[in-house]
Design a protein around this motif. Structure first.
Motif, short mmCIF file in Angstrom:
data_model
loop_
_atom_site.label_atom_id
_atom_site.label_comp_id
_atom_site.label_asym_id
_atom_site.label_seq_id
_atom_site.Cartn_x
_atom_site.Cartn_y
_atom_site.Cartn_z
N UNK A 190 -16.33 15.58 -4.27
CA UNK A 190 -15.98 16.34 -5.48
C UNK A 190 -14.65 17.06 -5.39
N UNK A 191 -14.09 17.21 -4.18
CA UNK A 191 -12.84 17.97 -4.04
C UNK A 191 -11.70 17.13 -3.50
N UNK A 192 -11.93 16.43 -2.39
CA UNK A 192 -10.85 15.69 -1.74
C UNK A 192 -10.51 14.42 -2.51
N UNK A 193 -11.53 13.63 -2.84
CA UNK A 193 -11.27 12.35 -3.52
C UNK A 193 -10.53 12.51 -4.85
N UNK A 194 -10.91 13.45 -5.72
CA UNK A 194 -10.13 13.61 -6.96
C UNK A 194 -8.67 13.96 -6.71
N UNK A 195 -8.38 14.68 -5.62
CA UNK A 195 -7.00 15.03 -5.31
C UNK A 195 -6.20 13.82 -4.83
N UNK A 196 -6.89 12.85 -4.24
CA UNK A 196 -6.22 11.65 -3.73
C UNK A 196 -6.18 10.52 -4.75
N UNK A 197 -6.88 10.68 -5.85
CA UNK A 197 -7.13 9.56 -6.76
C UNK A 197 -5.86 8.93 -7.31
N UNK A 198 -4.89 9.75 -7.73
CA UNK A 198 -3.69 9.20 -8.36
C UNK A 198 -2.91 8.33 -7.38
N UNK A 199 -2.69 8.81 -6.15
CA UNK A 199 -1.97 8.01 -5.16
C UNK A 199 -2.71 6.76 -4.77
N UNK A 200 -4.03 6.85 -4.65
CA UNK A 200 -4.83 5.69 -4.29
C UNK A 200 -4.78 4.64 -5.39
N UNK A 201 -4.87 5.07 -6.64
CA UNK A 201 -4.84 4.12 -7.76
C UNK A 201 -3.48 3.44 -7.86
N UNK A 202 -2.41 4.19 -7.63
CA UNK A 202 -1.07 3.61 -7.69
C UNK A 202 -0.90 2.52 -6.64
N UNK A 203 -1.26 2.82 -5.39
CA UNK A 203 -1.12 1.82 -4.33
C UNK A 203 -2.04 0.63 -4.58
N UNK A 204 -3.23 0.87 -5.12
CA UNK A 204 -4.16 -0.23 -5.40
C UNK A 204 -3.60 -1.14 -6.50
N UNK A 205 -3.01 -0.58 -7.52
CA UNK A 205 -2.48 -1.40 -8.60
C UNK A 205 -1.23 -2.15 -8.17
N UNK A 206 -0.42 -1.55 -7.30
CA UNK A 206 0.73 -2.28 -6.76
C UNK A 206 0.26 -3.47 -5.93
N UNK A 207 -0.79 -3.27 -5.15
CA UNK A 207 -1.36 -4.38 -4.38
C UNK A 207 -1.93 -5.45 -5.31
N UNK A 208 -2.55 -5.02 -6.41
CA UNK A 208 -3.11 -5.96 -7.37
C UNK A 208 -2.02 -6.85 -7.97
#
Length: 269
Positions: A179-197
Protein backbone atom coordinates in the motif's frame (compact mmCIF):
# COMPACT_ATOMS: atom_id res chain seq x y z
CA UNK A 1 24.51 32.32 -27.78
CA UNK A 2 21.32 32.91 -29.75
CA UNK A 3 23.11 32.17 -33.02
CA UNK A 4 24.55 28.95 -31.58
CA UNK A 5 21.14 27.89 -30.30
CA UNK A 6 19.58 28.68 -33.67
CA UNK A 7 22.23 26.69 -35.52
CA UNK A 8 21.81 23.74 -33.15
CA UNK A 9 18.02 23.81 -33.64
CA UNK A 10 18.45 23.95 -37.42
CA UNK A 11 20.79 20.94 -37.36
CA UNK A 12 18.39 18.97 -35.15
CA UNK A 13 15.44 19.81 -37.41
CA UNK A 14 17.41 18.80 -40.52
CA UNK A 15 18.49 15.49 -38.95
CA UNK A 16 14.92 14.83 -37.73
CA UNK A 17 13.47 15.44 -41.18
CA UNK A 18 16.12 13.20 -42.77
CA UNK A 19 15.26 10.38 -40.37
CA UNK A 20 11.53 10.84 -40.96
CA UNK A 21 11.77 10.58 -44.75
CA UNK A 22 11.62 6.74 -44.88
CA UNK A 23 8.70 6.70 -42.43
CA UNK A 24 6.76 9.33 -44.39
CA UNK A 25 7.42 7.60 -47.71
CA UNK A 26 6.25 4.26 -46.28
CA UNK A 27 3.15 5.94 -44.87
CA UNK A 28 2.29 7.59 -48.21
CA UNK A 29 3.06 4.43 -50.18
CA UNK A 30 0.60 2.45 -48.04
CA UNK A 31 -2.24 4.71 -49.22
CA UNK A 32 -1.40 5.06 -52.93
CA UNK A 33 -2.55 2.83 -55.76
CA UNK A 34 0.72 3.22 -57.70
CA UNK A 35 3.87 5.32 -57.33
CA UNK A 36 5.86 5.09 -60.54
CA UNK A 37 6.38 8.83 -61.14
CA UNK A 38 7.60 11.64 -58.94
CA UNK A 39 4.22 11.82 -57.19
CA UNK A 40 1.66 9.08 -56.45
CA UNK A 41 -1.21 8.69 -58.89
CA UNK A 42 -4.12 8.31 -56.46
CA UNK A 43 -4.86 7.24 -52.90
CA UNK A 44 -6.95 4.41 -51.48
CA UNK A 45 -7.72 2.56 -48.24
CA UNK A 46 -7.88 -0.76 -50.07
CA UNK A 47 -4.66 -2.19 -48.61
CA UNK A 48 -5.60 -1.36 -45.02
CA UNK A 49 -8.96 -3.04 -45.54
CA UNK A 50 -7.19 -6.10 -46.93
CA UNK A 51 -4.88 -6.54 -43.95
CA UNK A 52 -7.71 -6.12 -41.45
CA UNK A 53 -9.83 -8.59 -43.42
CA UNK A 54 -6.96 -11.08 -43.31
CA UNK A 55 -7.87 -13.56 -40.53
CA UNK A 56 -4.18 -13.91 -39.60
CA UNK A 57 -3.34 -10.25 -38.96
CA UNK A 58 -5.26 -9.32 -35.79
CA UNK A 59 -4.42 -12.65 -34.08
CA UNK A 60 -0.75 -12.04 -34.92
CA UNK A 61 -0.90 -8.68 -33.12
CA UNK A 62 -2.59 -10.37 -30.18
CA UNK A 63 0.16 -13.01 -30.07
CA UNK A 64 2.81 -10.29 -30.15
CA UNK A 65 1.17 -8.55 -27.19
CA UNK A 66 0.76 -11.79 -25.22
CA UNK A 67 4.33 -12.97 -25.72
CA UNK A 68 5.54 -9.49 -24.73
CA UNK A 69 3.35 -8.87 -21.68
CA UNK A 70 4.02 -12.19 -19.91
CA UNK A 71 7.84 -11.79 -19.76
CA UNK A 72 7.43 -8.17 -18.72
CA UNK A 73 5.19 -9.14 -15.79
CA UNK A 74 7.56 -11.92 -14.68
CA UNK A 75 10.70 -9.79 -14.95
CA UNK A 76 9.10 -6.76 -13.30
CA UNK A 77 7.93 -8.77 -10.30
CA UNK A 78 11.28 -10.54 -9.91
CA UNK A 79 13.43 -7.41 -10.26
CA UNK A 80 11.18 -5.28 -8.03
CA UNK A 81 11.18 -7.84 -5.21
CA UNK A 82 14.95 -8.41 -5.52
CA UNK A 83 15.76 -4.70 -5.37
CA UNK A 84 13.31 -4.16 -2.51
CA UNK A 85 14.96 -6.90 -0.44
CA UNK A 86 18.42 -5.51 -1.24
CA UNK A 87 17.38 -1.97 -0.31
CA UNK A 88 15.77 -2.91 3.00
CA UNK A 89 17.52 -6.04 4.23
CA UNK A 90 20.73 -6.72 2.29
CA UNK A 91 22.31 -3.61 0.71
CA UNK A 92 25.58 -5.47 0.07
CA UNK A 93 23.84 -7.77 -2.41
CA UNK A 94 22.68 -4.90 -4.60
CA UNK A 95 25.94 -4.88 -6.57
CA UNK A 96 25.45 -8.56 -7.40
CA UNK A 97 21.84 -7.96 -8.48
CA UNK A 98 22.96 -5.05 -10.64
CA UNK A 99 25.62 -7.18 -12.33
CA UNK A 100 23.14 -9.97 -13.06
CA UNK A 101 20.50 -7.60 -14.39
CA UNK A 102 22.86 -5.58 -16.59
CA UNK A 103 24.75 -8.60 -17.97
CA UNK A 104 22.25 -9.12 -20.86
CA UNK A 105 23.51 -5.83 -22.36
CA UNK A 106 26.67 -7.72 -23.35
CA UNK A 107 24.77 -10.61 -24.99
CA UNK A 108 23.17 -10.23 -28.40
CA UNK A 109 19.63 -11.58 -28.70
CA UNK A 110 20.62 -13.85 -31.59
CA UNK A 111 23.42 -15.45 -29.57
CA UNK A 112 21.13 -15.94 -26.59
CA UNK A 113 18.35 -17.45 -28.72
CA UNK A 114 20.70 -19.87 -30.47
CA UNK A 115 22.27 -20.91 -27.15
CA UNK A 116 18.89 -21.57 -25.54
CA UNK A 117 17.65 -23.47 -28.60
CA UNK A 118 20.80 -25.62 -28.66
CA UNK A 119 20.54 -26.44 -24.97
CA UNK A 120 16.81 -27.14 -24.63
CA UNK A 121 15.59 -28.21 -28.08
CA UNK A 122 16.20 -31.88 -27.25
CA UNK A 123 14.12 -31.65 -24.07
CA UNK A 124 10.67 -33.25 -24.23
CA UNK A 125 9.14 -31.70 -21.11
CA UNK A 126 8.27 -28.21 -19.96
CA UNK A 127 11.64 -26.67 -20.84
CA UNK A 128 11.49 -28.03 -24.39
CA UNK A 129 8.40 -25.97 -25.25
CA UNK A 130 9.31 -23.28 -27.80
CA UNK A 131 6.97 -20.68 -26.26
CA UNK A 132 8.51 -21.26 -22.81
CA UNK A 133 11.99 -20.84 -24.30
CA UNK A 134 10.92 -17.65 -26.07
CA UNK A 135 9.40 -16.23 -22.87
CA UNK A 136 12.60 -17.00 -20.96
CA UNK A 137 14.80 -15.31 -23.56
CA UNK A 138 12.53 -12.26 -23.56
CA UNK A 139 12.75 -12.10 -19.76
CA UNK A 140 16.53 -11.94 -20.02
CA UNK A 141 16.54 -9.42 -22.89
CA UNK A 142 14.37 -6.85 -21.08
CA UNK A 143 15.99 -7.27 -17.67
CA UNK A 144 18.34 -4.23 -18.01
CA UNK A 145 15.45 -1.91 -18.96
CA UNK A 146 13.27 -3.11 -16.09
CA UNK A 147 16.16 -2.87 -13.62
CA UNK A 148 16.95 0.71 -14.66
CA UNK A 149 13.34 1.84 -14.24
CA UNK A 150 12.84 0.15 -10.87
CA UNK A 151 16.22 1.32 -9.57
CA UNK A 152 15.53 4.94 -10.57
CA UNK A 153 12.14 4.78 -8.85
CA UNK A 154 13.70 3.38 -5.67
CA UNK A 155 16.30 6.15 -5.69
CA UNK A 156 13.55 8.76 -5.47
CA UNK A 157 11.87 7.05 -2.50
CA UNK A 158 13.36 6.64 0.97
CA UNK A 159 12.12 3.09 1.42
CA UNK A 160 13.47 2.42 4.96
CA UNK A 161 11.96 5.66 6.29
CA UNK A 162 8.62 4.94 4.66
CA UNK A 163 8.58 1.44 6.16
CA UNK A 164 9.44 2.81 9.60
CA UNK A 165 6.64 5.37 9.35
CA UNK A 166 4.16 2.70 8.26
CA UNK A 167 5.18 0.37 11.10
CA UNK A 168 4.86 3.20 13.65
CA UNK A 169 1.30 3.68 12.43
CA UNK A 170 0.61 -0.02 12.99
CA UNK A 171 1.01 -1.43 9.48
CA UNK A 172 2.79 -4.72 8.85
CA UNK A 173 5.73 -5.03 6.45
CA UNK A 174 3.69 -6.74 3.73
CA UNK A 175 0.85 -4.23 4.01
CA UNK A 176 3.31 -1.33 3.93
CA UNK A 177 5.01 -2.76 0.86
CA UNK A 178 1.75 -3.22 -1.03
CA UNK A 179 0.00 0.00 0.00
CA UNK A 180 2.95 2.40 0.40
CA UNK A 181 6.06 1.33 -1.50
CA UNK A 182 4.50 -0.11 -4.66
CA UNK A 183 2.34 2.96 -5.45
CA UNK A 184 5.46 5.13 -5.14
CA UNK A 185 7.32 2.94 -7.64
CA UNK A 186 4.41 2.47 -10.02
CA UNK A 187 5.14 5.29 -12.49
CA UNK A 188 8.78 4.27 -13.05
CA UNK A 189 7.89 0.59 -13.29
CA UNK A 190 5.13 1.25 -15.83
CA UNK A 191 7.42 3.43 -17.96
CA UNK A 192 10.18 0.80 -18.13
CA UNK A 193 7.60 -1.94 -18.78
CA UNK A 194 6.04 -0.05 -21.69
CA UNK A 195 9.45 0.72 -23.19
CA UNK A 196 10.22 -2.99 -23.04
CA UNK A 197 6.83 -3.73 -24.62
CA UNK A 198 7.59 -1.45 -27.57
CA UNK A 199 10.90 -3.23 -28.13
CA UNK A 200 9.49 -6.75 -27.90
CA UNK A 201 6.58 -6.07 -30.26
CA UNK A 202 9.06 -5.10 -32.98
CA UNK A 203 11.26 -8.18 -32.49
CA UNK A 204 11.66 -10.58 -35.38
CA UNK A 205 15.04 -12.32 -35.13
CA UNK A 206 14.66 -13.95 -31.71
CA UNK A 207 11.10 -15.14 -32.27
CA UNK A 208 11.96 -16.44 -35.74
CA UNK A 209 14.82 -18.54 -34.33
CA UNK A 210 12.88 -19.94 -31.39
CA UNK A 211 9.21 -20.08 -32.34
CA UNK A 212 8.61 -18.59 -35.79
CA UNK A 213 6.45 -21.46 -37.02
CA UNK A 214 4.79 -22.05 -33.62
CA UNK A 215 3.85 -18.49 -32.68
CA UNK A 216 3.31 -16.18 -35.66
CA UNK A 217 3.44 -12.56 -34.55
CA UNK A 218 2.86 -9.44 -36.63
CA UNK A 219 6.56 -9.07 -37.47
CA UNK A 220 6.84 -12.71 -38.54
CA UNK A 221 3.72 -12.33 -40.69
CA UNK A 222 5.16 -9.17 -42.20
CA UNK A 223 8.43 -10.87 -43.14
CA UNK A 224 6.55 -13.86 -44.56
CA UNK A 225 4.47 -11.56 -46.79
CA UNK A 226 7.39 -9.98 -48.64
CA UNK A 227 6.19 -11.53 -51.90
CA UNK A 228 2.86 -9.64 -51.84
CA UNK A 229 2.24 -6.11 -53.07
CA UNK A 230 4.51 -3.47 -51.62
CA UNK A 231 1.58 -1.34 -50.53
CA UNK A 232 0.20 -4.22 -48.47
CA UNK A 233 3.49 -4.63 -46.63
CA UNK A 234 3.68 -0.87 -46.13
CA UNK A 235 0.18 -0.88 -44.63
CA UNK A 236 1.23 -3.57 -42.15
CA UNK A 237 4.33 -1.54 -41.27
CA UNK A 238 2.18 1.54 -40.68
CA UNK A 239 -0.12 -0.37 -38.31
CA UNK A 240 2.80 -1.84 -36.34
CA UNK A 241 4.53 1.54 -36.26
CA UNK A 242 1.31 3.18 -35.02
CA UNK A 243 1.07 0.68 -32.16
CA UNK A 244 4.67 1.42 -31.13
CA UNK A 245 3.98 5.14 -31.49
CA UNK A 246 0.98 4.91 -29.15
CA UNK A 247 3.07 3.01 -26.61
CA UNK A 248 5.85 5.62 -26.86
CA UNK A 249 3.32 8.43 -26.43
CA UNK A 250 1.93 6.73 -23.34
CA UNK A 251 5.47 6.38 -21.94
CA UNK A 252 6.17 10.06 -22.60
CA UNK A 253 2.89 11.08 -20.93
CA UNK A 254 3.55 8.92 -17.88
CA UNK A 255 7.11 10.20 -17.59
CA UNK A 256 6.00 13.82 -17.78
CA UNK A 257 3.29 13.16 -15.18
CA UNK A 258 5.88 11.48 -12.94
CA UNK A 259 8.29 14.40 -13.28
CA UNK A 260 5.55 16.93 -12.51
CA UNK A 261 4.47 14.93 -9.46
CA UNK A 262 8.07 14.70 -8.27
CA UNK A 263 8.61 18.44 -8.72
CA UNK A 264 5.43 19.16 -6.72
CA UNK A 265 6.68 16.94 -3.91
CA UNK A 266 10.06 18.68 -3.84
CA UNK A 267 8.47 22.14 -3.92
CA UNK A 268 6.16 21.13 -1.05
CA UNK A 269 9.21 20.12 1.01
Amino acid sequence: MKRRNGAACAVLIAVGLYLLIPVLCTFVYAFCTAWTDLLPRSFTLKFFLEIFEDPRFLPSIGRALIISVIPILITTCAVTLALYVCTVYAPKLERLVQTLCMAPYTIQGVILAVAVLTMYSAQTGFLGNRIIMLSGVYCICIMPHIYTGVRNSLNTVNVPRMLEAAEILGAGKLYAFVRTILPSLLSGVVISAMMSLAGLIGDYVVIKILAGSYWTTAMVLLMNSRSVEGQLSSAMIVVIFSINLLISFAVFTLRRHSQEKRSRVHSAK
